[in-house]
Design a protein around this motif. Sequence first.
Motif, PDB file in Angstrom:
ATOM      1  N   GLU A 231       8.664   7.735  -2.194  1.00  0.00           N
ATOM      2  CA  GLU A 231       7.072   8.140  -1.933  1.00  0.00           C
ATOM      3  C   GLU A 231       6.107   7.077  -2.497  1.00  0.00           C
ATOM      4  OE1 GLU A 231       3.415  11.607  -1.927  1.00  0.00           O
ATOM      5  OE2 GLU A 231       5.206  11.724  -3.245  1.00  0.00           O
ATOM      6  N   TRP A 232       5.328   6.577  -2.313  1.00  0.00           N
ATOM      7  CA  TRP A 232       4.372   4.913  -3.266  1.00  0.00           C
ATOM      8  C   TRP A 232       3.431   6.045  -3.220  1.00  0.00           C
ATOM      9  CZ3 TRP A 232       0.860   0.898   0.016  1.00  0.00           C
ATOM     10  CH2 TRP A 232      -0.198   0.223  -1.263  1.00  0.00           C
ATOM     11  N   GLU A 233       3.492   5.982  -5.048  1.00  0.00           N
ATOM     12  CA  GLU A 233       2.798   6.588  -5.936  1.00  0.00           C
ATOM     13  C   GLU A 233       1.516   5.866  -6.407  1.00  0.00           C
ATOM     14  OE1 GLU A 233       2.126   9.972  -8.450  1.00  0.00           O
ATOM     15  OE2 GLU A 233       3.921   9.789  -7.470  1.00  0.00           O
ATOM     16  N   GLN A 234       1.781   4.738  -7.264  1.00  0.00           N
ATOM     17  CA  GLN A 234       0.422   3.812  -7.294  1.00  0.00           C
ATOM     18  C   GLN A 234       0.601   2.070  -7.585  1.00  0.00           C
ATOM     19  OE1 GLN A 234      -0.139   6.102 -11.121  1.00  0.00           O
ATOM     20  NE2 GLN A 234       1.454   5.423 -12.035  1.00  0.00           N
TER      21      GLN A 234
ATOM     22  N   PRO B 223      -1.471   6.506  -2.433  1.00  0.00           N
ATOM     23  CA  PRO B 223      -1.404   5.643  -4.276  1.00  0.00           C
ATOM     24  C   PRO B 223      -2.592   5.211  -4.566  1.00  0.00           C
ATOM     25  CG  PRO B 223      -1.050   3.731  -2.171  1.00  0.00           C
ATOM     26  CD  PRO B 223      -1.714   5.273  -1.990  1.00  0.00           C
ATOM     27  N   GLY B 224      -2.214   5.787  -6.050  1.00  0.00           N
ATOM     28  CA  GLY B 224      -3.293   5.321  -7.743  1.00  0.00           C
ATOM     29  C   GLY B 224      -3.772   4.207  -7.647  1.00  0.00           C
ATOM     30  N   LEU B 225      -4.411   3.624  -8.650  1.00  0.00           N
ATOM     31  CA  LEU B 225      -4.825   2.654  -9.697  1.00  0.00           C
ATOM     32  C   LEU B 225      -4.001   2.973 -10.710  1.00  0.00           C
ATOM     33  CD1 LEU B 225      -7.030   0.673  -7.795  1.00  0.00           C
ATOM     34  CD2 LEU B 225      -4.269   0.105  -7.591  1.00  0.00           C
ATOM     35  N   ASP B 226      -3.191   2.404 -11.932  1.00  0.00           N
ATOM     36  CA  ASP B 226      -2.886   2.961 -13.086  1.00  0.00           C
ATOM     37  C   ASP B 226      -2.858   2.051 -14.188  1.00  0.00           C
ATOM     38  OD1 ASP B 226      -1.818   4.527 -15.108  1.00  0.00           O
ATOM     39  OD2 ASP B 226       0.191   4.910 -14.552  1.00  0.00           O
TER      40      ASP B 226
END
Length: 118
Positions: A5-8, A49-52
Amino acid sequence: MMTLEWEQVIVHSVDPVALGQWWAEALGWVVVHSSDEEFEIRPEPDRLPGLDFVRLDESKKVKSRLHLDFRPDDQDAEVARLEAHGAKRVDIGQGDQSWVVMADPEGNEFCVLGQRRQ
């Protein structure tokens, strides 16, 4: 079977809190984690997904090898809004294209695409 799963997307930043907050405001996203070293945003608290944004005490030196593309309803309006928010148009050798290349306050390039072809 393995699944991923694409998290970030990780963005190295000299000031992760400032840059992360800039992107949160630019995108209308929510903050899900904040510390001096890391600042994570997502479209919604449980949506990926998010940006970290993670601290790296080294400024950007060359054109990014990875960048984000955004598809707005109105390209001109979004470019103007992002410029008013502190983004700058940049020339990375793209020539005359249907998209606009911009950079965030730390110089990370991103593109604002034209209207989707039907």
